[in-house]
Structures are given as structure tokens and as C-alpha cells.
Motif scaffolding. Sequence first.
Motif, PDB file in Angstrom:
ATOM      1  N   MET A   1     -12.885 -13.395 -28.035  1.00  0.00           N
ATOM      2  CA  MET A   1     -13.010 -14.841 -28.075  1.00  0.00           C
ATOM      3  C   MET A   1     -12.080 -15.377 -29.161  1.00  0.00           C
ATOM      4  O   MET A   1     -12.131 -14.922 -30.284  1.00  0.00           O
ATOM      5  CB  MET A   1     -14.451 -15.209 -28.431  1.00  0.00           C
ATOM      6  CG  MET A   1     -15.135 -16.049 -27.382  1.00  0.00           C
ATOM      7  SD  MET A   1     -16.709 -16.757 -27.918  1.00  0.00           S
ATOM      8  CE  MET A   1     -17.848 -15.513 -27.384  1.00  0.00           C
ATOM      9  N   LYS A  34     -25.872 -19.328 -30.694  1.00  0.00           N
ATOM     10  CA  LYS A  34     -25.276 -19.015 -29.393  1.00  0.00           C
ATOM     11  C   LYS A  34     -24.095 -18.045 -29.507  1.00  0.00           C
ATOM     12  O   LYS A  34     -23.445 -17.747 -28.504  1.00  0.00           O
ATOM     13  CB  LYS A  34     -24.815 -20.302 -28.711  1.00  0.00           C
ATOM     14  CG  LYS A  34     -25.958 -21.196 -28.293  1.00  0.00           C
ATOM     15  CD  LYS A  34     -25.450 -22.481 -27.671  1.00  0.00           C
ATOM     16  CE  LYS A  34     -26.593 -23.388 -27.260  1.00  0.00           C
ATOM     17  NZ  LYS A  34     -26.116 -24.673 -26.720  1.00  0.00           N
ATOM     18  N   HIS A  36     -21.227 -18.403 -31.509  1.00  0.00           N
ATOM     19  CA  HIS A  36     -19.910 -19.003 -31.773  1.00  0.00           C
ATOM     20  C   HIS A  36     -19.439 -18.804 -33.206  1.00  0.00           C
ATOM     21  O   HIS A  36     -18.317 -19.204 -33.540  1.00  0.00           O
ATOM     22  CB  HIS A  36     -19.934 -20.496 -31.442  1.00  0.00           C
ATOM     23  CG  HIS A  36     -20.095 -20.767 -29.984  1.00  0.00           C
ATOM     24  ND1 HIS A  36     -19.074 -20.598 -29.072  1.00  0.00           N
ATOM     25  CD2 HIS A  36     -21.179 -21.174 -29.273  1.00  0.00           C
ATOM     26  CE1 HIS A  36     -19.510 -20.908 -27.864  1.00  0.00           C
ATOM     27  NE2 HIS A  36     -20.785 -21.253 -27.956  1.00  0.00           N
ATOM     28  N   ALA A  55     -14.730 -19.658 -29.280  1.00  0.00           N
ATOM     29  CA  ALA A  55     -14.982 -20.181 -27.931  1.00  0.00           C
ATOM     30  C   ALA A  55     -14.164 -19.360 -26.944  1.00  0.00           C
ATOM     31  O   ALA A  55     -13.152 -18.763 -27.307  1.00  0.00           O
ATOM     32  CB  ALA A  55     -14.614 -21.661 -27.845  1.00  0.00           C
ATOM     33  N   ASP A  56     -14.602 -19.345 -25.700  1.00  0.00           N
ATOM     34  CA  ASP A  56     -13.897 -18.573 -24.674  1.00  0.00           C
ATOM     35  C   ASP A  56     -12.563 -19.182 -24.267  1.00  0.00           C
ATOM     36  O   ASP A  56     -11.677 -18.478 -23.795  1.00  0.00           O
ATOM     37  CB  ASP A  56     -14.774 -18.422 -23.429  1.00  0.00           C
ATOM     38  CG  ASP A  56     -15.907 -17.427 -23.650  1.00  0.00           C
ATOM     39  OD1 ASP A  56     -15.696 -16.415 -24.356  1.00  0.00           O
ATOM     40  OD2 ASP A  56     -17.003 -17.666 -23.122  1.00  0.00           O
ATOM     41  N   SER A  57     -12.424 -20.501 -24.422  1.00  0.00           N
ATOM     42  CA  SER A  57     -11.211 -21.183 -23.963  1.00  0.00           C
ATOM     43  C   SER A  57     -11.051 -22.507 -24.705  1.00  0.00           C
ATOM     44  O   SER A  57     -11.987 -22.987 -25.363  1.00  0.00           O
ATOM     45  CB  SER A  57     -11.318 -21.475 -22.460  1.00  0.00           C
ATOM     46  OG  SER A  57     -12.376 -22.401 -22.230  1.00  0.00           O
ATOM     47  N   GLU A  59     -10.869 -25.304 -23.254  1.00  0.00           N
ATOM     48  CA  GLU A  59     -11.785 -26.235 -22.584  1.00  0.00           C
ATOM     49  C   GLU A  59     -13.191 -26.139 -23.171  1.00  0.00           C
ATOM     50  O   GLU A  59     -13.839 -27.157 -23.421  1.00  0.00           O
ATOM     51  CB  GLU A  59     -11.807 -25.986 -21.071  1.00  0.00           C
ATOM     52  CG  GLU A  59     -10.494 -26.304 -20.371  1.00  0.00           C
ATOM     53  CD  GLU A  59      -9.401 -25.255 -20.568  1.00  0.00           C
ATOM     54  OE1 GLU A  59      -8.221 -25.618 -20.408  1.00  0.00           O
ATOM     55  OE2 GLU A  59      -9.706 -24.095 -20.910  1.00  0.00           O
ATOM     56  N   GLU A  60     -13.664 -24.911 -23.400  1.00  0.00           N
ATOM     57  CA  GLU A  60     -14.984 -24.753 -24.011  1.00  0.00           C
ATOM     58  C   GLU A  60     -14.965 -25.295 -25.443  1.00  0.00           C
ATOM     59  O   GLU A  60     -15.913 -25.956 -25.872  1.00  0.00           O
ATOM     60  CB  GLU A  60     -15.430 -23.296 -24.015  1.00  0.00           C
ATOM     61  CG  GLU A  60     -16.813 -23.137 -24.627  1.00  0.00           C
ATOM     62  CD  GLU A  60     -17.284 -21.698 -24.746  1.00  0.00           C
ATOM     63  OE1 GLU A  60     -18.509 -21.503 -24.675  1.00  0.00           O
ATOM     64  OE2 GLU A  60     -16.460 -20.784 -24.924  1.00  0.00           O
ATOM     65  N   ALA A  61     -13.899 -25.029 -26.173  1.00  0.00           N
ATOM     66  CA  ALA A  61     -13.789 -25.536 -27.546  1.00  0.00           C
ATOM     67  C   ALA A  61     -13.840 -27.056 -27.567  1.00  0.00           C
ATOM     68  O   ALA A  61     -14.517 -27.657 -28.405  1.00  0.00           O
ATOM     69  CB  ALA A  61     -12.498 -25.032 -28.192  1.00  0.00           C
ATOM     70  N   GLN A  62     -13.140 -27.691 -26.641  1.00  0.00           N
ATOM     71  CA  GLN A  62     -13.156 -29.158 -26.565  1.00  0.00           C
ATOM     72  C   GLN A  62     -14.568 -29.671 -26.281  1.00  0.00           C
ATOM     73  O   GLN A  62     -15.011 -30.644 -26.889  1.00  0.00           O
ATOM     74  CB  GLN A  62     -12.184 -29.653 -25.488  1.00  0.00           C
ATOM     75  CG  GLN A  62     -12.018 -31.155 -25.460  1.00  0.00           C
ATOM     76  CD  GLN A  62     -11.343 -31.679 -26.704  1.00  0.00           C
ATOM     77  OE1 GLN A  62     -10.326 -31.172 -27.137  1.00  0.00           O
ATOM     78  NE2 GLN A  62     -11.910 -32.710 -27.304  1.00  0.00           N
ATOM     79  N   ALA A  63     -15.271 -29.008 -25.389  1.00  0.00           N
ATOM     80  CA  ALA A  63     -16.646 -29.408 -25.076  1.00  0.00           C
ATOM     81  C   ALA A  63     -17.556 -29.240 -26.300  1.00  0.00           C
ATOM     82  O   ALA A  63     -18.420 -30.084 -26.558  1.00  0.00           O
ATOM     83  CB  ALA A  63     -17.173 -28.599 -23.897  1.00  0.00           C
ATOM     84  N   ILE A  64     -17.359 -28.171 -27.055  1.00  0.00           N
ATOM     85  CA  ILE A  64     -18.138 -27.953 -28.270  1.00  0.00           C
ATOM     86  C   ILE A  64     -17.879 -29.086 -29.263  1.00  0.00           C
ATOM     87  O   ILE A  64     -18.815 -29.654 -29.832  1.00  0.00           O
ATOM     88  CB  ILE A  64     -17.815 -26.574 -28.882  1.00  0.00           C
ATOM     89  CG1 ILE A  64     -18.444 -25.468 -28.025  1.00  0.00           C
ATOM     90  CG2 ILE A  64     -18.267 -26.490 -30.336  1.00  0.00           C
ATOM     91  CD1 ILE A  64     -18.012 -24.064 -28.384  1.00  0.00           C
TER      92      ILE A  64
END
Length: 88
Positions: A1, A34, A36, A55-57, A59-64
Amino acid sequence: MPWFAKIEEGIVEKAVFDRYVPAHKAYVQELIAKGHQARSGYWGERGGGMMLFLADSLEEAQAIVEGDPLVKNRCVKYCLHEWRVVIE
């Protein structure tokens, strides 16, 4: 990650900002639970701060980041960067 860094600058008065700090701390604790490995802090010599997390990506980082109460309540402006670790 991969690691990500949210570098932020406060854009509201301190009294408003401080109202959301407990929710931000709780959010960081949720991220830790979780997996992270989140860490959050502020600059000692000037305003603003940083949150590091896995984060995995992007996109996931942006959502976080978008889920952070300081962002949701428009207390900060930020830049999000993938941090590539060279030495562990």
C-alpha cells in the motif's frame, strides 16, 4: 500500500477550526483501526499541518481526505501527494 500525505492550511478562524478537531482526531483513530496507519499533526513554526496514511490507490486516498471532518467542514485547503518511501 502506498503512503499519501495531505498537506493542509487552515482557512477559518481558530475558534471555528478547534470546533472540529475532536471529530478529526476520532476520524484518524478510525483510519488507524482500519489499517491505514494514519498520523496527523501540525507545524510547530507556522499554521497548517499534515496527515500521513496508507491507501490502496490515489482514488481511495482522495476519498479518505474528503471524509476528514476538517475538509468536510471547509476548515482547511489541502494538497494530496503520494509519498514514495526510499529508505525504510
